[in-house]
Design an enzyme around this catalytic site. Structure first.
Site, PDB file in Angstrom:
ATOM      1  N   SER A  54       0.825  -1.211   0.000  1.00  0.00           N
ATOM      2  CA  SER A  54       0.000   0.000   0.000  1.00  0.00           C
ATOM      3  C   SER A  54       0.862   1.266   0.000  1.00  0.00           C
ATOM      4  O   SER A  54       1.891   1.340   0.660  1.00  0.00           O
ATOM      5  CB  SER A  54      -0.937   0.002   1.223  1.00  0.00           C
ATOM      6  OG  SER A  54      -0.194  -0.147   2.417  1.00  0.00           O
ATOM      7  N   TYR A  67      -1.535  -7.646  -5.802  1.00  0.00           N
ATOM      8  CA  TYR A  67      -0.424  -7.808  -6.757  1.00  0.00           C
ATOM      9  C   TYR A  67      -0.756  -8.917  -7.765  1.00  0.00           C
ATOM     10  O   TYR A  67      -1.162 -10.005  -7.377  1.00  0.00           O
ATOM     11  CB  TYR A  67       0.876  -8.117  -6.010  1.00  0.00           C
ATOM     12  CG  TYR A  67       1.559  -6.872  -5.473  1.00  0.00           C
ATOM     13  CD1 TYR A  67       0.970  -5.619  -5.553  1.00  0.00           C
ATOM     14  CD2 TYR A  67       2.816  -6.960  -4.884  1.00  0.00           C
ATOM     15  CE1 TYR A  67       1.612  -4.492  -5.084  1.00  0.00           C
ATOM     16  CE2 TYR A  67       3.463  -5.828  -4.407  1.00  0.00           C
ATOM     17  CZ  TYR A  67       2.860  -4.604  -4.510  1.00  0.00           C
ATOM     18  OH  TYR A  67       3.513  -3.481  -4.030  1.00  0.00           O
ATOM     19  N   LYS A  88      13.341   2.236   2.484  1.00  0.00           N
ATOM     20  CA  LYS A  88      12.453   3.235   1.868  1.00  0.00           C
ATOM     21  C   LYS A  88      11.104   3.255   2.576  1.00  0.00           C
ATOM     22  O   LYS A  88      10.570   2.212   2.930  1.00  0.00           O
ATOM     23  CB  LYS A  88      12.255   2.904   0.385  1.00  0.00           C
ATOM     24  CG  LYS A  88      11.580   4.024  -0.391  1.00  0.00           C
ATOM     25  CD  LYS A  88      11.760   3.828  -1.882  1.00  0.00           C
ATOM     26  CE  LYS A  88      10.755   2.838  -2.437  1.00  0.00           C
ATOM     27  NZ  LYS A  88      11.019   2.547  -3.864  1.00  0.00           N
ATOM     28  N   LYS A 140       7.034   4.931   2.520  1.00  0.00           N
ATOM     29  CA  LYS A 140       6.000   5.568   1.719  1.00  0.00           C
ATOM     30  C   LYS A 140       5.551   6.847   2.414  1.00  0.00           C
ATOM     31  O   LYS A 140       5.437   6.889   3.652  1.00  0.00           O
ATOM     32  CB  LYS A 140       4.816   4.613   1.547  1.00  0.00           C
ATOM     33  CG  LYS A 140       5.167   3.339   0.779  1.00  0.00           C
ATOM     34  CD  LYS A 140       5.505   3.636  -0.659  1.00  0.00           C
ATOM     35  CE  LYS A 140       5.777   2.360  -1.439  1.00  0.00           C
ATOM     36  NZ  LYS A 140       6.077   2.639  -2.863  1.00  0.00           N
ATOM     37  N   ASP A 164       9.063   7.772  -0.841  1.00  0.00           N
ATOM     38  CA  ASP A 164       8.364   7.488  -2.092  1.00  0.00           C
ATOM     39  C   ASP A 164       6.931   8.000  -1.983  1.00  0.00           C
ATOM     40  O   ASP A 164       6.167   7.525  -1.149  1.00  0.00           O
ATOM     41  CB  ASP A 164       8.370   5.970  -2.334  1.00  0.00           C
ATOM     42  CG  ASP A 164       7.797   5.583  -3.682  1.00  0.00           C
ATOM     43  OD1 ASP A 164       7.286   6.466  -4.401  1.00  0.00           O
ATOM     44  OD2 ASP A 164       7.845   4.381  -4.014  1.00  0.00           O
ATOM     45  N   ASN A 185       4.783   8.149  -4.662  1.00  0.00           N
ATOM     46  CA  ASN A 185       3.910   7.484  -5.647  1.00  0.00           C
ATOM     47  C   ASN A 185       2.997   8.444  -6.416  1.00  0.00           C
ATOM     48  O   ASN A 185       1.826   8.161  -6.635  1.00  0.00           O
ATOM     49  CB  ASN A 185       3.103   6.361  -4.992  1.00  0.00           C
ATOM     50  CG  ASN A 185       3.989   5.185  -4.600  1.00  0.00           C
ATOM     51  OD1 ASN A 185       4.558   5.187  -3.494  1.00  0.00           O
ATOM     52  ND2 ASN A 185       4.155   4.228  -5.481  1.00  0.00           N
ATOM     53  N   GLU A 222      11.036   9.855  -4.284  1.00  0.00           N
ATOM     54  CA  GLU A 222      10.674   9.082  -5.475  1.00  0.00           C
ATOM     55  C   GLU A 222       9.261   9.442  -5.927  1.00  0.00           C
ATOM     56  O   GLU A 222       8.371   9.614  -5.103  1.00  0.00           O
ATOM     57  CB  GLU A 222      10.763   7.605  -5.095  1.00  0.00           C
ATOM     58  CG  GLU A 222      10.302   6.619  -6.150  1.00  0.00           C
ATOM     59  CD  GLU A 222      10.628   5.189  -5.708  1.00  0.00           C
ATOM     60  OE1 GLU A 222      11.660   4.983  -5.022  1.00  0.00           O
ATOM     61  OE2 GLU A 222       9.839   4.278  -6.025  1.00  0.00           O
ATOM     62  N   GLU A 273       9.288   4.134 -12.500  1.00  0.00           N
ATOM     63  CA  GLU A 273       8.443   2.938 -12.555  1.00  0.00           C
ATOM     64  C   GLU A 273       7.176   3.162 -13.381  1.00  0.00           C
ATOM     65  O   GLU A 273       6.565   2.204 -13.840  1.00  0.00           O
ATOM     66  CB  GLU A 273       8.103   2.449 -11.147  1.00  0.00           C
ATOM     67  CG  GLU A 273       7.235   3.378 -10.337  1.00  0.00           C
ATOM     68  CD  GLU A 273       7.030   2.885  -8.900  1.00  0.00           C
ATOM     69  OE1 GLU A 273       7.916   3.124  -8.061  1.00  0.00           O
ATOM     70  OE2 GLU A 273       6.008   2.241  -8.627  1.00  0.00           O
ATOM     71  N   HIS A 323      13.433  -0.249 -10.361  1.00  0.00           N
ATOM     72  CA  HIS A 323      12.209  -0.445  -9.584  1.00  0.00           C
ATOM     73  C   HIS A 323      11.919  -1.935  -9.508  1.00  0.00           C
ATOM     74  O   HIS A 323      12.001  -2.646 -10.503  1.00  0.00           O
ATOM     75  CB  HIS A 323      11.039   0.262 -10.293  1.00  0.00           C
ATOM     76  CG  HIS A 323       9.700  -0.119  -9.748  1.00  0.00           C
ATOM     77  ND1 HIS A 323       8.701  -0.699 -10.520  1.00  0.00           N
ATOM     78  CD2 HIS A 323       9.183  -0.010  -8.498  1.00  0.00           C
ATOM     79  CE1 HIS A 323       7.634  -0.905  -9.771  1.00  0.00           C
ATOM     80  NE2 HIS A 323       7.894  -0.505  -8.549  1.00  0.00           N
ATOM     81  N   GLY A 368       9.975  -5.157  -6.573  1.00  0.00           N
ATOM     82  CA  GLY A 368       8.833  -5.451  -5.720  1.00  0.00           C
ATOM     83  C   GLY A 368       7.777  -6.121  -6.559  1.00  0.00           C
ATOM     84  O   GLY A 368       8.089  -6.907  -7.452  1.00  0.00           O
ATOM     85  N   GLU A 374      15.840  -2.224  -5.665  1.00  0.00           N
ATOM     86  CA  GLU A 374      14.729  -2.392  -4.721  1.00  0.00           C
ATOM     87  C   GLU A 374      14.476  -3.878  -4.437  1.00  0.00           C
ATOM     88  O   GLU A 374      14.602  -4.733  -5.318  1.00  0.00           O
ATOM     89  CB  GLU A 374      13.470  -1.753  -5.333  1.00  0.00           C
ATOM     90  CG  GLU A 374      12.291  -1.729  -4.367  1.00  0.00           C
ATOM     91  CD  GLU A 374      11.180  -0.777  -4.819  1.00  0.00           C
ATOM     92  OE1 GLU A 374      11.141  -0.420  -6.009  1.00  0.00           O
ATOM     93  OE2 GLU A 374      10.359  -0.403  -3.952  1.00  0.00           O
TER      94      GLU A 374
HETATM   95 MG   LIG Z   1       7.971   3.472  -6.022  1.00  0.00          MG
END
Ligand SMILES: [Mg+2]
Length: 431
Positions: free
Chosen positions: A22, A31, A215, A217, A244, A246, A270, A297, A347, A349, A378
């Site tokens: 999230s 995902y 990192k 969020k 980050d 997003n 980011e 990304e 990028h 994940g 990452e």
């Molecule tokens: Mg990102």
């Protein structure tokens, strides 16, 4: 070897149940992957995927099916003998290109198919993808790239020169990576949906596991971000913090939020704003320096990357293996990054992104950048168990992949179990 069929799987993992993944813009991701298998008349199949986060995976699947007539019936040797033309045949189909061009769903579909072809090529050569790439000559590598729209920034001769300069020492760098691995950073410790206590515990765990970069969020509530950043910063000791957003902010919002959050000394911010806003990134970069600006990304193709480089808009280039049109286009972006002196930090994940980008990072160090300075890949530690040859990280470093191919093949049982909507995992969960 001839490609005889193309099959598509819609595979989804109910990750929103734990809020893993999230962030400020994607609050409940499941995902997922639009997954493609290229069958052949030999004993090999090429596998590829485009990463998605739930709804819409079926749309990317439809895009992949639309490309099938351009692939079925082709010989692998015919395709790999002229990769540039093959790539352009997918991205410049005279009717399909209307849906892009070279962006969005069709670009992701192209990535899945193109990556499956590279997987097949590497498997047929019996080597991991990074090795296939590193064993190609500068001229052969450059022959896979479509330079349309980027020649004003990098032409084929310059690209060959960049690669030639990096030829000496290739074997030493391979040995070094096999021995020590490639530096990774973790995003798993600080998803936006995790509470502060959970983040604190996970950051400490990450440090104990050997990570030197973490990192977090940010982006919904700057006061809450600052509180959390304080906790993480205190736990980190000398380790690096990245942030980050997003894409949640406008340009001015990004600048004022980072004026607040800058006191926690982040290495980079980011995706501070829309991935299409080249000039906005340039303005943010100027305003938040010395904090670095990272993006990539969601950058849709080599042309937007070209502009980000030309406008001095980013400090860190975050290539994505299946947002742009697969390996061929990633090579173009890596070479432009090298020319403009911007480090590549891929990028990852998601589902399969770590599996993919480990190959790209290894190749970048061995054959393009020749430096690990300011470069980390990452790492998100989930869903790897579904892959036949999962990415492995030990002591905060990716171990160099050894199995033939692009590491993206999933176990048949996972494809069945997580098939959407009919797989058993989705019984009673359909939304
Ligand atoms: Mg990102």
């Amino acid at each position: 070897m001839r490609i005889t069929d193309l099959t598509v799987h819609d595979v989804r993992f109910p990750t929103s149940a734990t809020r893993a993944g999230s962030d400020a813009m994607h609050t409940n991701p499941d995902y997922s992957a639009a997954y493609v298998v290229l069958e052949t008349d030999a004993d090999l199949a090429g596998h590829g995927l485009a990463f998605t986060i739930g709804r819409g995976t079926e749309v990317v699947g439809a895009g992949i099916r639309a490309l099938a007539p351009l692939v079925i019936g082709r010989s692998l040797e015919g395709v790999t003998g002229d990769m540039r033309s093959f790539w352009r045949s997918l991205t410049s189909d005279d009717q399909l290109r209307w849906l892009g061009p070279e962006k969005g769903v069709m670009q992701m579909a192209t990535a899945a198919v193109v990556n499956a072809v590279w997987d097949l090529w590497a498997k047929s050569a019996g080597v991991p993808l990074w090795r296939l790439l590193a064993d190609l000559s500068p001229e052969e590598l450059v022959s896979t790239i479509d330079f349309r729209y980027i020649e004003d920034a990098l032409d084929p001769d310059e690209a060959v020169d960049l690669l030639r300069v990096a030829v000496p020492g290739r074997d030493d760098r391979v040995r070094e990576l096999i021995e020590h691995g490639y530096p990774a950073y973790t995003t798993s410790a600080a998803w936006l949906g995790y509470d502060d206590a959970q983040v604190d515990m996970l950051v400490r765990e990450a440090l104990a596991e050997g990570f030197r970069h973490v990192k977090m969020k940010v982006g919904v509530d700057t006061a809450a971000d600052a509180r959390r950043a304080e906790t993480i910063h205190a736990a980190l000791g000398g380790a690096s913090l990245m942030m980050d957003a997003n894409q949640v902010w406008g340009v001015d919002e990004a600048i004022s939020a980072m004026a607040e959050l800058g006191r926690f000394d982040p290495w980079w911010i980011e995706e501070p704003t829309s991935p299409d806003d080249v000039l906005g990134h340039a303005r943010i970069r100027e305003a938040v320096a010395p904090i670095a600006v990272a993006t990539g990304e969601h950058v849709q193709n080599r042309i937007v990357f070209k502009q980000l480089f030309q406008a001095d808009a980013i400090d860190v280039c975050q290539i994505d293996a299946c947002r742009v049109g697969g390996v061929n286009e990633v090579l173009a972006i890596m070479l432009m990054a090298a020319k403009f002196g911007v480090p590549v930090c891929p990028h990852a994940g998601g589902v399969g992104l770590c599996e993919y980008v480990q190959h790209l990072a290894v190749f970048d160090y061995v054959a393009v950048s020749t430096s690990l300075e300011g470069r980390v890949v990452e790492w998100v530690d989930h869903l790897h168990e579904h892959f036949v040859h999962p990415a492995r990280v030990s002591n905060g470093r990716y171990l160099v992949p050894t199995a033939p191919g692009y590491s993206i093949e999933m176990h048949p049982a996972s494809l069945e179990e997580y098939a959407y909507p009919a797989g058993p995992v989705w019984d009673g969960l359909l939304r």
